[in-house]
Design a protein around this motif. Structure first.
Motif, short mmCIF file in Angstrom:
data_model
loop_
_atom_site.label_atom_id
_atom_site.label_comp_id
_atom_site.label_asym_id
_atom_site.label_seq_id
_atom_site.Cartn_x
_atom_site.Cartn_y
_atom_site.Cartn_z
N PHE A 1 9.84 11.02 -9.13
CA PHE A 1 11.51 12.01 -8.87
C PHE A 1 12.06 10.20 -8.39
O PHE A 1 12.57 10.36 -8.68
N VAL A 2 11.01 9.68 -7.68
CA VAL A 2 11.57 8.28 -7.68
C VAL A 2 11.46 7.17 -8.80
O VAL A 2 12.93 6.58 -8.90
N ALA A 3 11.06 7.72 -9.90
CA ALA A 3 10.94 6.69 -11.23
C ALA A 3 11.98 7.51 -12.03
O ALA A 3 13.57 7.02 -12.43
N PHE A 4 12.85 8.55 -11.82
CA PHE A 4 14.07 9.34 -12.16
C PHE A 4 15.74 9.02 -11.60
O PHE A 4 16.66 7.89 -12.18
N CYS A 5 15.39 8.51 -9.58
CA CYS A 5 16.36 8.17 -9.61
C CYS A 5 16.52 6.63 -9.32
O CYS A 5 18.11 6.35 -9.27
N PHE A 6 14.90 5.99 -9.74
CA PHE A 6 15.76 4.61 -10.16
C PHE A 6 16.38 4.18 -11.13
O PHE A 6 17.02 3.88 -11.28
N SER B 1 0.92 -1.34 0.27
CA SER B 1 -0.42 0.23 0.25
C SER B 1 0.78 1.16 -0.47
O SER B 1 1.38 1.53 1.06
N ILE B 2 1.25 1.80 -0.88
CA ILE B 2 1.65 2.77 -1.40
C ILE B 2 1.08 4.04 -1.52
O ILE B 2 0.11 4.16 -3.44
N LYS B 3 1.39 5.30 -1.49
CA LYS B 3 0.70 6.84 -2.01
C LYS B 3 1.71 7.23 -1.95
O LYS B 3 2.28 7.58 -0.82
N MET B 4 1.86 8.05 -3.13
CA MET B 4 2.60 8.60 -3.45
C MET B 4 2.17 10.05 -4.50
O MET B 4 0.78 9.61 -5.86
N SER B 5 2.56 11.33 -3.79
CA SER B 5 1.94 12.40 -5.17
C SER B 5 2.75 12.05 -6.39
O SER B 5 4.07 11.78 -5.96
N PRO B 6 1.91 12.51 -7.69
CA PRO B 6 2.50 12.47 -8.79
C PRO B 6 3.82 13.00 -8.55
O PRO B 6 4.58 12.42 -9.30
N TYR B 7 4.49 14.05 -8.18
CA TYR B 7 5.45 14.52 -8.20
C TYR B 7 6.50 13.70 -7.87
O TYR B 7 7.78 13.40 -8.31
N PHE B 8 6.49 13.00 -6.78
CA PHE B 8 7.60 12.20 -5.85
C PHE B 8 7.47 11.06 -7.02
O PHE B 8 8.32 10.56 -6.60
N ILE C 1 18.92 12.01 -19.99
CA ILE C 1 18.31 12.54 -20.97
C ILE C 1 16.99 11.67 -20.95
O ILE C 1 15.49 12.21 -20.20
N GLY C 2 16.99 10.21 -20.50
CA GLY C 2 16.10 9.41 -20.95
C GLY C 2 15.01 9.79 -19.42
O GLY C 2 14.18 8.95 -19.71
N ALA C 3 15.80 9.13 -18.97
CA ALA C 3 15.27 9.00 -17.20
C ALA C 3 14.50 10.80 -17.16
O ALA C 3 13.24 10.80 -16.27
N VAL C 4 14.99 11.87 -17.36
CA VAL C 4 14.22 13.02 -17.52
C VAL C 4 12.86 12.58 -18.55
O VAL C 4 11.71 13.45 -17.75
N VAL C 5 13.41 12.59 -19.18
CA VAL C 5 11.91 12.83 -20.32
C VAL C 5 11.06 12.02 -20.51
O VAL C 5 9.41 12.40 -19.76
N PHE C 6 10.93 10.26 -19.81
CA PHE C 6 9.81 10.15 -19.28
C PHE C 6 8.95 10.33 -18.56
O PHE C 6 7.81 10.10 -18.31
N PRO C 7 9.56 10.23 -17.23
CA PRO C 7 8.60 11.20 -16.03
C PRO C 7 8.31 12.73 -16.34
O PRO C 7 7.08 12.49 -16.24
#
Length: 214
Positions: A115-120, A105-112, A202-208
């Motif tokens: 950010f998590v997708a970028f960091c991953f 059960s994970i609830k995150m804001s769209p911004y976070f 670049i790819g990590a920024v574009v997708f989010p």
């Protein structure tokens, strides 16, 4: 998978055990999505899993075993850019999968989430560069492809020992007494590593951004 097995057999009879090892590694990587599904009790979308398998095949079998990295100069750049995009997508999908799973059960804001997708994505990119360096250092594989630099700028070349870089144009180098007219300095992996991380970024920024706004 059958193509990979045939590639392993072919490399064995050719006596190219390095490429045979890469084929075995490819099969192991192919099993990771299924292992994740079984261990975590989640379901990876078929489309995403297919993209992951195609990427692994393109990197290992086409890139390494069939020398696409050498035959097609932009192959490495293209794959690392795709990797940044793909890993960000996986990071994004993982959160969505966990949200839909009864075990998490994970609830995150769209911004976070973005950010998590970028960091991953960037973390996976860095870990892969660690892997490439380790293979080059311990097994002399040259996964971090060398670059020819026409000039270098270094404080080591300062005749007065000052902390002021001196630029020097290089036409040839001498290796073990043999002169090589390479047209520059043979850089060992640093430029390739930084280039890979930049295109991964670049790819990590574009997708989010794409996922958030689209």
């Amino acid at each position: 998978m059958a193509v990979v097995v045939l590639s392993i057999i072919r490399q064995f009879f050719l006596g190219n055990y390095h490429n045979m090892f890469l084929g075995v590694l490819t099969l192991i990587l192919f099993m990771i999505p299924k292992v994740i599904e079984m261990r975590l009790g989640v379901s990876i979308p078929a489309g995403l899993e297919a993209i992951i398998l195609i990427f692994i095949f393109s990197a290992e079998i086409l890139g390494e075993n069939n020398a696409f990295y050498v035959k097609i100069p932009i192959w490495d750049t293209m794959l690392h850019t795709t990797n940044g995009f793909l890993m960000a997508a996986i990071g994004f999908a993982m959160i969505d999968i966990f949200n839909r799973s009864e075990k998490f059960s994970i609830k995150m804001s769209p911004y976070f989430v973005a950010f998590v997708a970028f960091c991953f994505s960037m973390t996976v990119g860095v870990l892969w560069e660690f892997f490439e360096f380790s293979m080059d250092w311990f097994f002399q594989t040259d996964m971090q492809k060398d670059w020819i630099l026409p000039a270098i700028s270094s404080v080591k070349l300062n005749p007065n020992g000052e902390n002021v870089p001196v630029k020097m144009v290089i036409d040839s180098v001498v290796i073990n007494g043999q002169e090589w007219n390479l047209g520059g300095y043979l850089d060992i992996g640093i430029v390739d590593t930084m280039k890979d991380l930049m295109v991964n970024f670049i790819g990590a920024v574009v997708f989010p951004l794409w996922e958030y706004y689209i």
